[in-house]
Design a protein around this motif. Sequence first.
Motif, PDB file in Angstrom:
ATOM      1  N   GLY A  89       0.800  -1.223   0.000  1.00  0.00           N
ATOM      2  CA  GLY A  89       0.000   0.000   0.000  1.00  0.00           C
ATOM      3  C   GLY A  89       0.827   1.265   0.000  1.00  0.00           C
ATOM      4  O   GLY A  89       0.278   2.363   0.003  1.00  0.00           O
ATOM      5  N   CYS A  90       2.139   1.143   0.032  1.00  0.00           N
ATOM      6  CA  CYS A  90       3.008   2.325  -0.021  1.00  0.00           C
ATOM      7  C   CYS A  90       4.363   1.916  -0.584  1.00  0.00           C
ATOM      8  O   CYS A  90       4.624   0.748  -0.829  1.00  0.00           O
ATOM      9  N   VAL A  91       5.190   2.891  -0.746  1.00  0.00           N
ATOM     10  CA  VAL A  91       6.523   2.658  -1.278  1.00  0.00           C
ATOM     11  C   VAL A  91       7.308   1.722  -0.354  1.00  0.00           C
ATOM     12  O   VAL A  91       7.150   1.757   0.864  1.00  0.00           O
ATOM     13  N   ALA A  92       8.147   0.880  -0.936  1.00  0.00           N
ATOM     14  CA  ALA A  92       8.974  -0.031  -0.150  1.00  0.00           C
ATOM     15  C   ALA A  92      10.254   0.674   0.290  1.00  0.00           C
ATOM     16  O   ALA A  92      10.890   1.376  -0.489  1.00  0.00           O
ATOM     17  N   LEU A  93      10.607   0.474   1.545  1.00  0.00           N
ATOM     18  CA  LEU A  93      11.869   0.969   2.096  1.00  0.00           C
ATOM     19  C   LEU A  93      12.935  -0.078   1.796  1.00  0.00           C
ATOM     20  O   LEU A  93      12.847  -1.209   2.248  1.00  0.00           O
ATOM     21  N   LEU A  94      13.933   0.310   1.015  1.00  0.00           N
ATOM     22  CA  LEU A  94      14.984  -0.628   0.617  1.00  0.00           C
ATOM     23  C   LEU A  94      16.166  -0.591   1.576  1.00  0.00           C
ATOM     24  O   LEU A  94      16.763  -1.632   1.878  1.00  0.00           O
ATOM     25  N   ARG A  95      16.529   0.609   2.032  1.00  0.00           N
ATOM     26  CA  ARG A  95      17.633   0.797   2.979  1.00  0.00           C
ATOM     27  C   ARG A  95      17.378   2.076   3.747  1.00  0.00           C
ATOM     28  O   ARG A  95      16.665   2.954   3.274  1.00  0.00           O
ATOM     29  N   ASP A  96      18.022   2.187   4.891  1.00  0.00           N
ATOM     30  CA  ASP A  96      17.973   3.458   5.606  1.00  0.00           C
ATOM     31  C   ASP A  96      19.206   3.610   6.475  1.00  0.00           C
ATOM     32  O   ASP A  96      19.833   2.626   6.857  1.00  0.00           O
ATOM     33  N   ALA A  97      19.548   4.863   6.709  1.00  0.00           N
ATOM     34  CA  ALA A  97      20.657   5.224   7.587  1.00  0.00           C
ATOM     35  C   ALA A  97      20.123   6.312   8.514  1.00  0.00           C
ATOM     36  O   ALA A  97      20.198   7.498   8.187  1.00  0.00           O
ATOM     37  N   PRO A  98      19.531   5.899   9.652  1.00  0.00           N
ATOM     38  CA  PRO A  98      18.903   6.872  10.547  1.00  0.00           C
ATOM     39  C   PRO A  98      19.843   7.983  11.011  1.00  0.00           C
ATOM     40  O   PRO A  98      19.429   9.131  11.148  1.00  0.00           O
ATOM     41  N   ASP A  99      21.106   7.663  11.219  1.00  0.00           N
ATOM     42  CA  ASP A  99      22.065   8.671  11.672  1.00  0.00           C
ATOM     43  C   ASP A  99      22.283   9.759  10.623  1.00  0.00           C
ATOM     44  O   ASP A  99      22.648  10.889  10.955  1.00  0.00           O
ATOM     45  N   LEU A 100      22.043   9.436   9.357  1.00  0.00           N
ATOM     46  CA  LEU A 100      22.198  10.412   8.279  1.00  0.00           C
ATOM     47  C   LEU A 100      20.866  10.992   7.826  1.00  0.00           C
ATOM     48  O   LEU A 100      20.830  11.930   7.031  1.00  0.00           O
ATOM     49  N   GLY A 101      19.766  10.392   8.289  1.00  0.00           N
ATOM     50  CA  GLY A 101      18.443  10.819   7.829  1.00  0.00           C
ATOM     51  C   GLY A 101      18.194  10.422   6.393  1.00  0.00           C
ATOM     52  O   GLY A 101      17.411  11.046   5.689  1.00  0.00           O
ATOM     53  N   ALA A 102      18.851   9.346   5.931  1.00  0.00           N
ATOM     54  CA  ALA A 102      18.758   8.932   4.538  1.00  0.00           C
ATOM     55  C   ALA A 102      17.912   7.673   4.391  1.00  0.00           C
ATOM     56  O   ALA A 102      18.019   6.746   5.191  1.00  0.00           O
ATOM     57  N   LEU A 103      17.072   7.675   3.360  1.00  0.00           N
ATOM     58  CA  LEU A 103      16.238   6.533   3.030  1.00  0.00           C
ATOM     59  C   LEU A 103      16.410   6.216   1.554  1.00  0.00           C
ATOM     60  O   LEU A 103      16.512   7.133   0.737  1.00  0.00           O
ATOM     61  N   LEU A 104      16.451   4.933   1.235  1.00  0.00           N
ATOM     62  CA  LEU A 104      16.465   4.494  -0.151  1.00  0.00           C
ATOM     63  C   LEU A 104      15.131   3.794  -0.375  1.00  0.00           C
ATOM     64  O   LEU A 104      14.798   2.836   0.330  1.00  0.00           O
ATOM     65  N   LEU A 105      14.364   4.311  -1.331  1.00  0.00           N
ATOM     66  CA  LEU A 105      13.000   3.854  -1.560  1.00  0.00           C
ATOM     67  C   LEU A 105      12.847   3.311  -2.975  1.00  0.00           C
ATOM     68  O   LEU A 105      13.562   3.732  -3.887  1.00  0.00           O
ATOM     69  N   GLU A 106      11.870   2.416  -3.143  1.00  0.00           N
ATOM     70  CA  GLU A 106      11.568   1.982  -4.500  1.00  0.00           C
ATOM     71  C   GLU A 106      11.039   3.184  -5.272  1.00  0.00           C
ATOM     72  O   GLU A 106      10.468   4.102  -4.695  1.00  0.00           O
ATOM     73  N   ARG A 107      11.274   3.197  -6.572  1.00  0.00           N
ATOM     74  CA  ARG A 107      10.776   4.290  -7.395  1.00  0.00           C
ATOM     75  C   ARG A 107       9.439   3.864  -7.998  1.00  0.00           C
ATOM     76  O   ARG A 107       9.341   2.841  -8.654  1.00  0.00           O
ATOM     77  N   LEU A 108       8.430   4.666  -7.734  1.00  0.00           N
ATOM     78  CA  LEU A 108       7.100   4.407  -8.269  1.00  0.00           C
ATOM     79  C   LEU A 108       6.945   5.127  -9.600  1.00  0.00           C
ATOM     80  O   LEU A 108       7.826   5.854 -10.034  1.00  0.00           O
ATOM     81  N   GLY A 109       5.795   4.961 -10.224  1.00  0.00           N
ATOM     82  CA  GLY A 109       5.517   5.631 -11.489  1.00  0.00           C
ATOM     83  C   GLY A 109       5.123   7.079 -11.261  1.00  0.00           C
ATOM     84  O   GLY A 109       5.268   7.620 -10.165  1.00  0.00           O
ATOM     85  N   PRO A 110       4.601   7.701 -12.310  1.00  0.00           N
ATOM     86  CA  PRO A 110       4.212   9.111 -12.198  1.00  0.00           C
ATOM     87  C   PRO A 110       3.042   9.294 -11.232  1.00  0.00           C
ATOM     88  O   PRO A 110       2.260   8.373 -11.013  1.00  0.00           O
ATOM     89  N   PRO A 111       2.917  10.498 -10.662  1.00  0.00           N
ATOM     90  CA  PRO A 111       1.800  10.765  -9.752  1.00  0.00           C
ATOM     91  C   PRO A 111       0.463  10.680 -10.493  1.00  0.00           C
ATOM     92  O   PRO A 111       0.389  10.896 -11.707  1.00  0.00           O
ATOM     93  N   LEU A 112      -0.580  10.385  -9.747  1.00  0.00           N
ATOM     94  CA  LEU A 112      -1.906  10.248 -10.339  1.00  0.00           C
ATOM     95  C   LEU A 112      -2.343  11.509 -11.082  1.00  0.00           C
ATOM     96  O   LEU A 112      -2.955  11.435 -12.141  1.00  0.00           O
ATOM     97  N   PHE A 113      -2.022  12.683 -10.530  1.00  0.00           N
ATOM     98  CA  PHE A 113      -2.436  13.919 -11.200  1.00  0.00           C
ATOM     99  C   PHE A 113      -1.745  14.059 -12.554  1.00  0.00           C
ATOM    100  O   PHE A 113      -2.317  14.550 -13.506  1.00  0.00           O
ATOM    101  N   ALA A 114      -0.494  13.582 -12.657  1.00  0.00           N
ATOM    102  CA  ALA A 114       0.230  13.667 -13.930  1.00  0.00           C
ATOM    103  C   ALA A 114      -0.351  12.708 -14.971  1.00  0.00           C
ATOM    104  O   ALA A 114      -0.181  12.913 -16.165  1.00  0.00           O
ATOM    105  N   LEU A 115      -1.040  11.681 -14.497  1.00  0.00           N
ATOM    106  CA  LEU A 115      -1.668  10.722 -15.405  1.00  0.00           C
ATOM    107  C   LEU A 115      -3.063  11.184 -15.836  1.00  0.00           C
ATOM    108  O   LEU A 115      -3.718  10.498 -16.624  1.00  0.00           O
ATOM    109  N   GLY A 116      -3.497  12.308 -15.279  1.00  0.00           N
ATOM    110  CA  GLY A 116      -4.804  12.839 -15.653  1.00  0.00           C
ATOM    111  C   GLY A 116      -5.976  12.162 -14.951  1.00  0.00           C
ATOM    112  O   GLY A 116      -7.112  12.276 -15.402  1.00  0.00           O
ATOM    113  N   VAL A 117      -5.696  11.453 -13.856  1.00  0.00           N
ATOM    114  CA  VAL A 117      -6.773  10.804 -13.114  1.00  0.00           C
ATOM    115  C   VAL A 117      -7.610  11.898 -12.443  1.00  0.00           C
ATOM    116  O   VAL A 117      -7.063  12.763 -11.744  1.00  0.00           O
ATOM    117  N   PRO A 118      -8.939  11.875 -12.643  1.00  0.00           N
ATOM    118  CA  PRO A 118      -9.795  12.902 -12.031  1.00  0.00           C
ATOM    119  C   PRO A 118      -9.665  12.917 -10.505  1.00  0.00           C
ATOM    120  O   PRO A 118      -9.439  11.873  -9.883  1.00  0.00           O
TER     121      PRO A 118
END
Length: 157
Positions: A89-118
């Motif tokens: 139901g959301c993006v997958a967390l692939l890696r994280d480094a809490p001390d750096l505040g860094a997250l590596l996330l799966e890349r999803l497709g374009p946002p719904l608004f960019a696809l013209g979804v009402p």
Amino acid sequence: MIKIPEVLRNHAVAAGAESWLADLPMLVHHVEQQWDIAVGRPLAGATEAYVAEATTSAGQPVILKVLLPLSGRMGRHEVTALRLADGQGCVALLRDAPDLGALLLERLGPPLFALGVPIVRRHEILCDTAARMWRPAPDCGLPTGAIHPGPARSVGK
């Protein structure tokens, strides 16, 4: 050298995070080396984090997110929620480094608004997604509505 979107730069300066801005290129380079990724263009609209397209050495498209240090607990909450959801139901967390505040996330497709979804359909999709994700998570450290109740509302008669 990375490009920092103006809206993020302005937000960081207003929040007193100039040192984070100054250190961000070095931090992104460090994460690139540690996680064996190549960071590309930043995504527009982010105000609480540097968010950019990236690619792993194996060619997988991913997203790098580096949180503003002001996010503190919110960043930890985001990582906890993503771990609990485990990509359902959301993006997958692939890696994280809490001390750096860094997250590596799966890349999803374009946002719904960019696809013209009402807008009505977008709201239905978002509500269905939230309902799929919503589940009890006792003792996980996330805040609940019971901890931070909203304003009292009267129910219609």
